[in-house]
Design a protein around this motif. Sequence first.
Motif, PDB file in Angstrom:
ATOM      1  N   GLY A   5       0.812  -1.200   0.000  1.00 52.28           N
ATOM      2  CA  GLY A   5       0.000   0.000   0.000  1.00 52.28           C
ATOM      3  C   GLY A   5       0.849   1.255   0.000  1.00 52.28           C
ATOM      4  O   GLY A   5       2.070   1.215  -0.166  1.00 52.28           O
ATOM      5  N   ILE A   6       0.188   2.386   0.180  1.00 47.43           N
ATOM      6  CA  ILE A   6       0.896   3.659   0.243  1.00 47.43           C
ATOM      7  C   ILE A   6       0.588   4.326   1.571  1.00 47.43           C
ATOM      8  O   ILE A   6      -0.409   4.040   2.221  1.00 47.43           O
ATOM      9  CB  ILE A   6       0.514   4.587  -0.932  1.00 47.43           C
ATOM     10  N   SER A   7       1.477   5.222   1.953  1.00 48.72           N
ATOM     11  CA  SER A   7       1.318   5.921   3.223  1.00 48.72           C
ATOM     12  C   SER A   7       1.579   7.409   2.997  1.00 48.72           C
ATOM     13  O   SER A   7       1.658   7.862   1.853  1.00 48.72           O
ATOM     14  CB  SER A   7       2.269   5.329   4.268  1.00 48.72           C
ATOM     15  N   HIS A   8       1.756   8.141   4.086  1.00 54.10           N
ATOM     16  CA  HIS A   8       1.884   9.592   4.006  1.00 54.10           C
ATOM     17  C   HIS A   8       3.173  10.062   4.667  1.00 54.10           C
ATOM     18  O   HIS A   8       3.563   9.527   5.704  1.00 54.10           O
ATOM     19  CB  HIS A   8       0.700  10.272   4.701  1.00 54.10           C
ATOM     20  N   PHE A   9       3.801  11.068   4.073  1.00 53.70           N
ATOM     21  CA  PHE A   9       4.968  11.657   4.726  1.00 53.70           C
ATOM     22  C   PHE A   9       4.531  12.362   6.002  1.00 53.70           C
ATOM     23  O   PHE A   9       5.048  12.109   7.079  1.00 53.70           O
ATOM     24  CB  PHE A   9       5.678  12.629   3.786  1.00 53.70           C
ATOM     25  N   ARG A  10       3.568  13.261   5.885  1.00 51.53           N
ATOM     26  CA  ARG A  10       2.932  13.841   7.066  1.00 51.53           C
ATOM     27  C   ARG A  10       1.750  12.953   7.431  1.00 51.53           C
ATOM     28  O   ARG A  10       0.774  12.887   6.693  1.00 51.53           O
ATOM     29  CB  ARG A  10       2.481  15.281   6.802  1.00 51.53           C
ATOM     30  N   PRO A  11       1.824  12.237   8.538  1.00 47.47           N
ATOM     31  CA  PRO A  11       0.795  11.229   8.865  1.00 47.47           C
ATOM     32  C   PRO A  11      -0.570  11.865   9.065  1.00 47.47           C
ATOM     33  O   PRO A  11      -0.687  13.030   9.475  1.00 47.47           O
ATOM     34  CB  PRO A  11       1.320  10.593  10.156  1.00 47.47           C
ATOM     35  N   ILE A  12      -1.605  11.097   8.793  1.00 46.06           N
ATOM     36  CA  ILE A  12      -2.967  11.630   8.897  1.00 46.06           C
ATOM     37  C   ILE A  12      -3.461  11.652  10.339  1.00 46.06           C
ATOM     38  O   ILE A  12      -4.519  12.203  10.623  1.00 46.06           O
ATOM     39  CB  ILE A  12      -3.939  10.827   8.017  1.00 46.06           C
ATOM     40  N   SER A  13      -2.704  11.065  11.237  1.00 45.64           N
ATOM     41  CA  SER A  13      -3.009  11.135  12.672  1.00 45.64           C
ATOM     42  C   SER A  13      -1.671  11.168  13.379  1.00 45.64           C
ATOM     43  O   SER A  13      -0.955  10.175  13.416  1.00 45.64           O
ATOM     44  CB  SER A  13      -3.829   9.913  13.104  1.00 45.64           C
ATOM     45  N   VAL A  14      -1.322  12.310  13.944  1.00 48.86           N
ATOM     46  CA  VAL A  14       0.029  12.514  14.435  1.00 48.86           C
ATOM     47  C   VAL A  14       0.155  12.193  15.914  1.00 48.86           C
ATOM     48  O   VAL A  14      -0.791  12.376  16.695  1.00 48.86           O
ATOM     49  CB  VAL A  14       0.493  13.959  14.154  1.00 48.86           C
ATOM     50  N   HIS A  15       1.320  11.654  16.292  1.00 51.73           N
ATOM     51  CA  HIS A  15       1.611  11.370  17.703  1.00 51.73           C
ATOM     52  C   HIS A  15       1.552  12.665  18.501  1.00 51.73           C
ATOM     53  O   HIS A  15       2.256  13.632  18.210  1.00 51.73           O
ATOM     54  CB  HIS A  15       2.998  10.744  17.817  1.00 51.73           C
ATOM     55  N   ASN A  16       0.703  12.676  19.517  1.00 54.87           N
ATOM     56  CA  ASN A  16       0.467  13.880  20.325  1.00 54.87           C
ATOM     57  C   ASN A  16       1.165  13.710  21.671  1.00 54.87           C
ATOM     58  O   ASN A  16       0.544  13.410  22.680  1.00 54.87           O
ATOM     59  CB  ASN A  16      -1.045  14.078  20.501  1.00 54.87           C
ATOM     60  N   GLN A  17       2.485  13.902  21.662  1.00 58.25           N
ATOM     61  CA  GLN A  17       3.286  13.581  22.841  1.00 58.25           C
ATOM     62  C   GLN A  17       2.865  14.368  24.072  1.00 58.25           C
ATOM     63  O   GLN A  17       2.860  13.860  25.186  1.00 58.25           O
ATOM     64  CB  GLN A  17       4.764  13.833  22.538  1.00 58.25           C
ATOM     65  N   HIS A  18       2.519  15.623  23.892  1.00 55.15           N
ATOM     66  CA  HIS A  18       2.182  16.481  25.030  1.00 55.15           C
ATOM     67  C   HIS A  18       0.676  16.655  25.206  1.00 55.15           C
ATOM     68  O   HIS A  18       0.230  17.530  25.942  1.00 55.15           O
ATOM     69  CB  HIS A  18       2.852  17.852  24.862  1.00 55.15           C
ATOM     70  N   GLN A  19      -0.108  15.814  24.498  1.00 61.28           N
ATOM     71  CA  GLN A  19      -1.576  15.868  24.587  1.00 61.28           C
ATOM     72  C   GLN A  19      -2.096  17.279  24.319  1.00 61.28           C
ATOM     73  O   GLN A  19      -3.011  17.772  24.971  1.00 61.28           O
ATOM     74  CB  GLN A  19      -2.050  15.387  25.967  1.00 61.28           C
ATOM     75  N   ALA A  20      -1.482  17.935  23.338  1.00 64.60           N
ATOM     76  CA  ALA A  20      -1.872  19.306  23.017  1.00 64.60           C
ATOM     77  C   ALA A  20      -3.112  19.303  22.133  1.00 64.60           C
ATOM     78  O   ALA A  20      -3.128  18.676  21.080  1.00 64.60           O
ATOM     79  CB  ALA A  20      -0.722  20.019  22.307  1.00 64.60           C
ATOM     80  N   ASP A  21      -4.143  20.026  22.551  1.00 65.58           N
ATOM     81  CA  ASP A  21      -5.395  20.054  21.805  1.00 65.58           C
ATOM     82  C   ASP A  21      -5.228  20.659  20.416  1.00 65.58           C
ATOM     83  O   ASP A  21      -5.982  20.364  19.495  1.00 65.58           O
ATOM     84  CB  ASP A  21      -6.448  20.849  22.576  1.00 65.58           C
TER      85      ASP A  21
END
Length: 734
Positions: free
Chosen positions: A76-92
């Motif tokens: 398959g294919i994926s994204h350079f900028r992910p469509i759901s990003v890791h939110n390390q600091h739980q920033a809204d």
Amino acid sequence: MLRIKRRAASPSFFSLVAESREELTHWANRSANERRQRRAPVNLDLFRSGRLVEHVAKDFGGRCAFCEKQIHTSDGISHFRPISVHNQHQADDYVDHYSWLAYEWQNLFLICLRCQKARADRFPVADDRRARFLSTLDESRNEEKPLLIDPTAENPSQYLTYLLSGECLPKRRLEKSTTTIEFLRLNDTDLIAERQLAIEATLQSWDASLRTGIALPEYFLLEGSYLGACRESIARTLVNYRETVVSINNGKALRNYLENMLRNASDEELSYVSASIDILRETDTARLKESRVVEFDPTLRSPISFASERNSRELKVNEIASISIENFRAVDSLKVGFPEVRSDKAGAPCLLLLGENAVGKSTFLSSIALAILGTKEARKLKLRYHELARSTSRTGWNVWSNSPLEVNVKFHRSSQSATFFYDPIRERLDGTTEQSAIVLGYGPHRYFAPAKGRRGASAADQVRSLFDSQKALPDPSEWLKTLSGSQFDQVARTIRTILPTGDDDHLVNHSEYGICVLAQGQLTPVSHLSEGYRSIFAMVTDICRSLLQYWSNLERARAVVLIDEVETHLHPRWKMRVMSSLRRAFPAVQFIATTHDPLCVRGMDDGEVTVLARDELGSVQIVGDLPDVSGMSAEQILTSEYFGLSSTLDAEVHLEFAKLNERLQSRQAPDIGLEAKELIAKVTLGRSATAQIIHAALQRYLDEREHDVVNVAAHARAEAVATVLRALRASRGN
């Protein structure tokens, strides 16, 4: 890693994504408050579509953009900028990043499964300053500074270099260089070994041409895996040969340069270049010792990308490839395999077990749990292991076999396996000591009660209800009340994906009533919901709670989840969507479930449904040669080999049809009423010779299937179809 030149998107690409893009745009135009409990409606299946993958793969030469391994388009294919990003600091502020770029042509990359899993949802940027929500790709590039190399926008050779022994090293210790190597795990042990083999083969071909003057191989430096590393190794042999420098990003130019060199250079110059290969090997050995390259075990999780702040246990994230069971309760010998990817859809491959009672469905789940848990955790369940042995009597259940119990679970991309072994004679428990993967288990009675539903902290507690039917789930409200902000919203988004909520419904943490569902303007506490609603609500919440111990993003969380009788307490409409909803909510989780209900088969791929049945000797067997389940109606499923019914008619009505059919075959047709005759003609018989032959074939097929559910599929269906086909051809000839 090589610089990749992207083409402009074709009109057909925009046609492929138009409908999905429109749905995403509608979501993006909602207010931030409305989006809080709604996942971005990204059509993940589209990124496994053959047509779209081929569009993208052509730009990347069929190689992974990061590790450069030649891959099949099934990745398959994926994204350079992910469509759901890791939110390390739980920033809204970053909850929705970068979903709006899901269908952006320049953001679509060909990335192998290994690199997809290594990078996961991580996209580090300098100073943690991300682009604005809904910024275009060009604006995003200007507003943020990614710490991952973008091979379509910059030259990777400015950041990375390779040793002849296969290791990837950062140039000048740049942060982008070290982050790329670490996040993409470019020094996995397997990757280093494969890269070294490719480099060595390239150097041998090059050295042979230098020494003997033979022509370079036809596709030398133009095709194959790890071209960046291979081209760089050749370029390094030329460092002291004249002053001309050729970019490794242009394979044809580099090859032409080498061919001209072989034609025009003196024997002394060619010998000098050949000797430089051995010199490079010696210097690289020294460089490797100085660089202290850390090789990664590809099955271990990276502590950076997951919720290690809350749980520092180093668990592996293995995915099941096969399960073998020997002498375990009802099962004599059984083996089931799993593909690594789904054929044309996103998400992890899953398995649904069908069968009558006492054919080993629950046993199958229990055995998997014990093997993956490891003996250290399994002992905490305090089971009577001798009762897990297979009964050798067909008339009693407590005549235990003396044969050892053995379960073996193998994993994709791993040489290690999880085993569970028990010798009933010596009463010896053995097998894999440590836990092999995150595993959760849910028995058929998924109720919750505040008094009985206290949650244990061990991994064994997370599967206990598979072995103890009285084990209640913890009250989901108690844990949900401890959440706030983006974490509460993430769980709420996941629950919304599964439960049949309306477009405007929300999960609310009410100050007076606790956790409530706000549906159609009505506020209802979870404890007052229907039995089916509460059951699925409690299980899904518990899955979220367990996974968030290890992962910060539920859409990327990987685990094995075992569910016995997944249809319990569910309305028929829910049964039809329960598996597809679970897979959509937790796309990276491997679900293995059992059911008695054909409606639950919806949402499964061809090959993901296994039917267990007993043969004439009482042994549990897998029913083979099953039809494709995808797209079947409920009635078709019931009357197929999945459930083995001759029809879905009421038993008494079916008996009447059988009697009428028997009378008709014995020439008593005149005695049958006109209405009955017409009904039989429509349902089972016909007036023409062809229709009668079809009926005979169908009757034979159904008779054989009712007598032998296990073996019929191998011959009866094929013979019936062949008979019908011959009849149709004969009829056409007339």
